[in-house]
Design a protein around this motif. Structure first.
Motif, PDB file in Angstrom:
ATOM      1  N   PHE A 395      11.861 -15.866  -3.506  1.00  0.00           N
ATOM      2  CA  PHE A 395      12.678 -15.984  -2.306  1.00  0.00           C
ATOM      3  C   PHE A 395      13.981 -15.195  -2.423  1.00  0.00           C
ATOM      4  CE2 PHE A 395      16.116 -18.612  -0.489  1.00  0.00           C
ATOM      5  CZ  PHE A 395      15.923 -18.245   0.820  1.00  0.00           C
ATOM      6  N   THR A 396      14.548 -15.170  -3.615  1.00  0.00           N
ATOM      7  CA  THR A 396      15.812 -14.457  -3.765  1.00  0.00           C
ATOM      8  C   THR A 396      15.627 -13.121  -4.452  1.00  0.00           C
ATOM      9  OG1 THR A 396      16.135 -15.651  -5.801  1.00  0.00           O
ATOM     10  CG2 THR A 396      17.324 -16.444  -3.884  1.00  0.00           C
ATOM     11  N   ARG A 397      14.406 -12.835  -4.800  1.00  0.00           N
ATOM     12  CA  ARG A 397      14.168 -11.590  -5.531  1.00  0.00           C
ATOM     13  C   ARG A 397      14.774 -10.414  -4.758  1.00  0.00           C
ATOM     14  NH1 ARG A 397       8.304 -11.114  -7.713  1.00  0.00           N
ATOM     15  NH2 ARG A 397       9.140 -12.727  -9.067  1.00  0.00           N
ATOM     16  N   ARG A 398      15.706  -9.771  -5.367  1.00  0.00           N
ATOM     17  CA  ARG A 398      16.398  -8.710  -4.636  1.00  0.00           C
ATOM     18  C   ARG A 398      15.693  -7.382  -4.868  1.00  0.00           C
ATOM     19  NH1 ARG A 398      21.289  -7.744  -6.417  1.00  0.00           N
ATOM     20  NH2 ARG A 398      21.264  -9.127  -8.201  1.00  0.00           N
ATOM     21  N   MET A 399      14.465  -7.390  -4.456  1.00  0.00           N
ATOM     22  CA  MET A 399      13.682  -6.175  -4.637  1.00  0.00           C
ATOM     23  C   MET A 399      14.150  -5.148  -3.616  1.00  0.00           C
ATOM     24  SD  MET A 399      10.817  -5.580  -6.512  1.00  0.00           S
ATOM     25  CE  MET A 399       9.228  -6.368  -6.326  1.00  0.00           C
ATOM     26  N   GLU A 400      14.545  -3.982  -4.087  1.00  0.00           N
ATOM     27  CA  GLU A 400      14.917  -2.913  -3.156  1.00  0.00           C
ATOM     28  C   GLU A 400      13.684  -2.535  -2.345  1.00  0.00           C
ATOM     29  OE1 GLU A 400      17.585  -1.206  -2.028  1.00  0.00           O
ATOM     30  OE2 GLU A 400      18.467  -2.995  -2.955  1.00  0.00           O
ATOM     31  N   PRO A 401      13.778  -2.560  -1.019  1.00  0.00           N
ATOM     32  CA  PRO A 401      12.609  -2.194  -0.241  1.00  0.00           C
ATOM     33  C   PRO A 401      12.249  -0.724  -0.478  1.00  0.00           C
ATOM     34  CG  PRO A 401      14.483  -2.691   1.177  1.00  0.00           C
ATOM     35  CD  PRO A 401      14.935  -2.909  -0.204  1.00  0.00           C
ATOM     36  N   ARG A 402      10.960  -0.502  -0.594  1.00  0.00           N
ATOM     37  CA  ARG A 402      10.528   0.883  -0.777  1.00  0.00           C
ATOM     38  C   ARG A 402      10.504   1.594   0.570  1.00  0.00           C
ATOM     39  NH1 ARG A 402       6.351   1.766  -4.693  1.00  0.00           N
ATOM     40  NH2 ARG A 402       5.038   2.347  -2.959  1.00  0.00           N
ATOM     41  N   GLN A 403      10.456   2.894   0.532  1.00  0.00           N
ATOM     42  CA  GLN A 403      10.434   3.670   1.772  1.00  0.00           C
ATOM     43  C   GLN A 403       9.085   4.369   1.881  1.00  0.00           C
ATOM     44  OE1 GLN A 403      13.379   4.206   4.083  1.00  0.00           O
ATOM     45  NE2 GLN A 403      13.707   2.225   3.126  1.00  0.00           N
ATOM     46  N   ASP A 404       8.068   3.572   2.278  1.00  0.00           N
ATOM     47  CA  ASP A 404       6.754   4.176   2.463  1.00  0.00           C
ATOM     48  C   ASP A 404       6.655   4.711   3.883  1.00  0.00           C
ATOM     49  OD1 ASP A 404       6.148   3.076  -0.029  1.00  0.00           O
ATOM     50  OD2 ASP A 404       5.590   1.175   0.928  1.00  0.00           O
ATOM     51  N   ASP A 405       5.663   5.544   4.099  1.00  0.00           N
ATOM     52  CA  ASP A 405       5.324   5.910   5.470  1.00  0.00           C
ATOM     53  C   ASP A 405       4.387   4.825   5.976  1.00  0.00           C
ATOM     54  OD1 ASP A 405       6.740   8.084   4.877  1.00  0.00           O
ATOM     55  OD2 ASP A 405       5.100   9.540   5.063  1.00  0.00           O
ATOM     56  N   VAL A 406       4.851   4.058   6.930  1.00  0.00           N
ATOM     57  CA  VAL A 406       4.118   2.861   7.303  1.00  0.00           C
ATOM     58  C   VAL A 406       3.519   3.004   8.700  1.00  0.00           C
ATOM     59  CG1 VAL A 406       4.361   0.434   7.860  1.00  0.00           C
ATOM     60  CG2 VAL A 406       5.458   1.341   5.824  1.00  0.00           C
ATOM     61  N   ASP A 407       2.227   2.718   8.787  1.00  0.00           N
ATOM     62  CA  ASP A 407       1.564   2.622  10.090  1.00  0.00           C
ATOM     63  C   ASP A 407       1.318   1.144  10.330  1.00  0.00           C
ATOM     64  OD1 ASP A 407      -0.071   2.506  12.242  1.00  0.00           O
ATOM     65  OD2 ASP A 407      -1.515   4.005  11.528  1.00  0.00           O
ATOM     66  N   ILE A 408       2.166   0.574  11.208  1.00  0.00           N
ATOM     67  CA  ILE A 408       2.141  -0.873  11.429  1.00  0.00           C
ATOM     68  C   ILE A 408       0.741  -1.349  11.817  1.00  0.00           C
ATOM     69  CG2 ILE A 408       2.960  -2.687  12.983  1.00  0.00           C
ATOM     70  CD1 ILE A 408       5.039  -2.021  11.009  1.00  0.00           C
ATOM     71  N   ASN A 409       0.112  -0.607  12.736  1.00  0.00           N
ATOM     72  CA  ASN A 409      -1.209  -1.027  13.200  1.00  0.00           C
ATOM     73  C   ASN A 409      -2.210  -1.084  12.046  1.00  0.00           C
ATOM     74  OD1 ASN A 409      -0.283  -1.318  15.742  1.00  0.00           O
ATOM     75  ND2 ASN A 409      -1.074   0.652  16.504  1.00  0.00           N
ATOM     76  N   ALA A 410      -2.123  -0.086  11.143  1.00  0.00           N
ATOM     77  CA  ALA A 410      -3.056  -0.065  10.018  1.00  0.00           C
ATOM     78  C   ALA A 410      -2.839  -1.277   9.119  1.00  0.00           C
ATOM     79  CB  ALA A 410      -2.867   1.229   9.231  1.00  0.00           C
ATOM     80  N   ILE A 411      -1.563  -1.591   8.859  1.00  0.00           N
ATOM     81  CA  ILE A 411      -1.273  -2.762   8.015  1.00  0.00           C
ATOM     82  C   ILE A 411      -1.827  -4.022   8.656  1.00  0.00           C
ATOM     83  CG2 ILE A 411       0.553  -4.229   7.095  1.00  0.00           C
ATOM     84  CD1 ILE A 411       2.272  -1.868   6.729  1.00  0.00           C
ATOM     85  N   LEU A 412      -1.633  -4.135   9.969  1.00  0.00           N
ATOM     86  CA  LEU A 412      -2.108  -5.332  10.665  1.00  0.00           C
ATOM     87  C   LEU A 412      -3.627  -5.429  10.576  1.00  0.00           C
ATOM     88  CD1 LEU A 412       0.270  -5.393  13.731  1.00  0.00           C
ATOM     89  CD2 LEU A 412      -0.051  -7.241  12.080  1.00  0.00           C
ATOM     90  N   MET A 413      -4.319  -4.303  10.743  1.00  0.00           N
ATOM     91  CA  MET A 413      -5.778  -4.336  10.672  1.00  0.00           C
ATOM     92  C   MET A 413      -6.237  -4.741   9.275  1.00  0.00           C
ATOM     93  SD  MET A 413      -6.632  -3.990  13.693  1.00  0.00           S
ATOM     94  CE  MET A 413      -8.408  -4.078  13.476  1.00  0.00           C
ATOM     95  N   GLN A 414      -5.544  -4.226   8.254  1.00  0.00           N
ATOM     96  CA  GLN A 414      -5.870  -4.629   6.875  1.00  0.00           C
ATOM     97  C   GLN A 414      -5.690  -6.127   6.693  1.00  0.00           C
ATOM     98  OE1 GLN A 414      -3.508  -2.497   4.005  1.00  0.00           O
ATOM     99  NE2 GLN A 414      -4.224  -0.506   4.796  1.00  0.00           N
ATOM    100  N   THR A 415      -4.551  -6.614   7.200  1.00  0.00           N
ATOM    101  CA  THR A 415      -4.241  -8.042   7.063  1.00  0.00           C
ATOM    102  C   THR A 415      -5.312  -8.885   7.751  1.00  0.00           C
ATOM    103  OG1 THR A 415      -1.937  -7.380   7.204  1.00  0.00           O
ATOM    104  CG2 THR A 415      -2.397  -9.722   7.322  1.00  0.00           C
ATOM    105  N   LEU A 416      -5.717  -8.445   8.950  1.00  0.00           N
ATOM    106  CA  LEU A 416      -6.723  -9.196   9.690  1.00  0.00           C
ATOM    107  C   LEU A 416      -8.053  -9.199   8.929  1.00  0.00           C
ATOM    108  CD1 LEU A 416      -5.972  -8.112  13.361  1.00  0.00           C
ATOM    109  CD2 LEU A 416      -5.366 -10.238  12.193  1.00  0.00           C
TER     110      LEU A 416
END
Lengths: 559, 149
Positions: A395-416
């Motif tokens: 919850f507090t892990r201060r992981m620096e967010p990475r800067q990927d090239d993100v396709d939101i729709n693709a991530i959602l389809m993977q998640t589904l």
């Protein structure tokens, strides 16, 4: 309480604005009006003063002319000559014929004793004795005399002019009567307007000519002639400016007669009254406009203030939420760390005991089974505690967010896809409604996957916990200006209003004990904030819940 | 897989003893010490294949400092970091300094064993490469046998 505050504020602004705007307006209006009225009054006064002077001069000339005629007659004739009625009548008729409008009514010759020895005119006044008349002495001493208006023997208003001449050491007098009407008419020529008047009074205030309005000839005038200084033209004002009557006085006939020119401003001031009404109308319109504008702008201002205030409150609430989460996170991390160490010892000790149980000696122990079970339980619960503390740390892990090239729709389809099996088991329909051609954004792929797993997983938990058969989760994406909106909507039982405020709080859960740590949405919230986005929850009990994630559209750097 | 030499460094004595016992019971050659200083002393005297190092130790040398020294004394020894809290940064820093991996306390024992095995394998492979290189060198220049220290 807030309402009263705004009402008070509104009232104060309105009162202050009105006071500041209206007071100068009234002041200006009054000042202009009084200045105007003063100038106007001065104009009227100047006018009647000028008229009084002009008319006074004309009357003086009228009197002097007649006196001069009589003087010429006595100087060019002897008393013996004029004593003869025929000669006197001749002179009288010549005068009246030649001098048109001289206004001579009659003429008479009077000897030293006051006896009228000759008379020409319509009355029979020959032989009348004037010795006792006050003017007789005066004319003897002064040489000429003009009387006040009086009724005399003939009982009509008239006045006389008398001149004295000397003949062989004896005084004699030529007397002429002036027609009051002609004199009246002359005075009246100075009258102007509907309310102007012109008349003469003597030193005692007796009318010498007929005034136009109240009063009659030889009556008493209400004016006090002593108020008008002798030898000058003066002004007297009666009453207030708007309804004042103005009187200009000019003295005539060696300060014996006072010519009065009057003007009643009640009539003459109609321009002024009109001006005043126009001004009042303009000011009234100004009042209405100012009041209307003030009310309108104040209303708008206060409304705006209210809106800004509300926005500020909301921002503050969000800030407080973030602060709260940060503080709670710090505490959680501290606690987790402190618990992890003893937990590790417990776990290892149990593991060690498990190891020892493998020995032959223990295997033959009658309570072997009991030991085995107890150790299993210890390990099982250490594992459970471990999950909690590791979640807390995550919850507090201060992981620096990475800067990927993100396709939101693709991530959602993977998640589904990942959740598809579980969804089928629970008979929940997953309905993706994804906007095509969303931009690729720079964000953290795995953390976003975590977020969507949490949100959709929660939605499935909510639906299956309610035991619904027609469960359905709708996932929509769309672009909104410079943000991507991802919404996860379920038709589960919804979240009670008092719970909705706390869904992002760490350790807040409505799941059964041991089923949820209450950290999932907290972590989700933390991730989204770190990625520069925002997440909100909306729900109506019985109608399902919608979680909305907004992510900034950040164009990835070209590699 | 042969038994390999393990050094466990943790200031929590209860934890240390238990881990050492459990590893020994699995026929692993294990020694436990409670401080970074003691670990370094020991490493100067004998070689270890894998070191298990607690990152956060109050008092004395901290984990990162100890790691740096270990890598100086025995560059080939693989180090697995143990941590009780979420300072992933510390762990990442450790990895940059050459640590093999990190584990969050309390860890599953099996996971620990797996990680250690992997670390040992890596080290063995590395050792083997060094040995092969030496053999190649010796076969080419046999006289160098006598030059070895």
């Amino acid at each position: 309480m807030k309402k009263t505050l705004y009402r008070n504020l509104r009232r104060k602004i309105i009162l202050a604005t009105l006071a500041v705007a209206l007071f100068p307006l009234i002041l200006l209006g009054e000042t202009i009006y009084y200045q105007f009225a003063r100038v106007y009054t001065e104009k009227i006064e100047d006018q009647i003063k000028y008229r009084a002077e002009a008319a006074g001069n004309a009357l003086e000339i009228f009197l002097k002319e007649r006196t001069a005629i009589l003087t010429t007659i006595v100087d060019t004739h002897t008393v013996e000559d004029l004593k003869q009625p025929a000669h006197l009548s001749h002179a009288f008729s010549v005068l009246n014929r030649r001098g048109d409008g001289l206004g001579l009514v009659d003429m008479g010759v009077i000897d030293e004793t006051g006896q009228q020895v000759a008379y020409a005119g319509p009355y029979h006044l020959k032989g009348v004795n004037y010795f006792q008349q006050p003017w007789f002495n005066e004319v003897v001493t002064k040489g000429h005399y003009i009387s006040d208006v009086f009724l005399g023997y003939r009982q009509t208003p008239h006045f006389i002019i008398a001149v004295r001449a000397l003949d062989n050491g004896h005084n004699w007098i030529l007397r002429a009567t002036i027609d009051s009407d002609i004199f009246n008419q002359l005075v009246r020529t100075a009258q102007t307007g509907r309310s102007g008047d012109a008349y003469i009074i003597n030193q005692a205030g007796i009318y010498q000519t007929q005034p136009r309005f109240d009063g009659a000839i030889l009556g008493q005038s209400p004016l006090d002639p002593n108020r008008f200084a002798k030898g000058a033209t003066c002004i007297e004002t009666r009453g207030e400016s708007a309804t004042a009557a103005y009187y200009a006085g000019a003295w005539l006939k060696n300060n014996e007669w006072l010519l009065i020119i009057s003007q009643d401003s009640r009539m003459e001031n109609s321009d002024l009254t009109g001006t005043r009404q126009t001004e009042i109308l303009i000011i009234a319109l100004g009042f209405v406009a100012i009041i209307f504008t003030t009310l309108l702008t104040t209303q708008a201002t206060v409304k705006r203030l209210q809106r800004v205030d509300a926005e500020l409150n909301q921002a503050n609430a969000q800030l407080m939420q973030s602060d709260k989460l940060a503080a709670l996170g710090k505490m959680a991390a501290g606690i987790a760390h402190e618990i992890n160490n003893p937990l590790a010892v417990i776990g290892e000790k149990a593991g060690w005991m498990q190891d020892l149980l493998e020995d032959e000696a223990f295997k033959n122990s009658p309570n072997f089974q009991e030991y085995q079970e107890a150790i299993d339980k210890i390990e099982q619960h250490v594992e459970r505690a471990r999950k909690i503390t590791h979640n807390m740390l995550g919850f507090t892990r201060r992981m620096e967010p990475r800067q990927d090239d993100v396709d939101i729709n693709a991530i959602l389809m993977q998640t589904l896809e990942l959740l598809g099996h579980q969804a089928r088991l629970n008979e929940i329909e997953l309905q993706p409604d994804l906007a095509p051609q969303l931009p690729i954004i720079a964000s953290d792929q795995s953390q976003l996957q975590q977020v969507f797993l949490n949100l959709i997983g929660n939605a499935m938990d909510a639906i299956s916990a309610a035991g619904r058969r027609d469960g359905c989760i709708r996932i929509t994406t769309r672009r909104q200006d410079d943000q991507l909106c991802i919404e996860v909507h379920d038709n589960g039982p919804g979240i009670a209003k008092e719970h909705l405020r706390r869904v992002f709080d760490p350790f807040f859960t409505t799941k059964a004990t041991g089923k949820g740590t209450g950290l999932g949405l907290s972590i989700t919230h933390g991730i989204i904030e770190k990625l520069g986005g925002s997440i909100t929850a909306a729900s109506r009990p019985g109608q399902g819940t919608t979680f909305s994630v907004k992510l900034p559209v950040i164009v990835p750097d070209k590699k | 897989m042969d038994t390999f030499r393990i050094l466990v460094i943790d200031d929590e004595v209860d934890f240390l003893d238990t881990i050492v016992n459990r590893l020994k019971k699995r026929k692993l050659n294990t020694i436990g010490v409670t401080s970074g200083e003691a670990a370094l002393e020991l490493m100067k005297e004998q070689l270890f294949d894998v070191a298990l190092l607690d990152v956060k130790m109050p008092g004395g040398m901290d984990g990162i400092e100890t790691l740096r020294e270990i890598k100086r004394i025995q560059p080939l020894a693989e180090v697995i970091l143990l941590t009780g809290h979420a300072s992933v940064e510390t762990s990442i820093e450790g990895m940059k300094l050459g640590a093999f991996d990190y584990l969050l306390k309390p860890m599953k024992f099996e996971e620990l064993l797996q990680k250690m095995a992997a670390a040992f394998e890596k080290k063995s492979a590395h050792d083997k490469k060094i040995r092969d290189a030496k053999i190649r060198e010796l076969t080419r220049y046999p006289s160098r046998v006598f030059e070895q220290d």
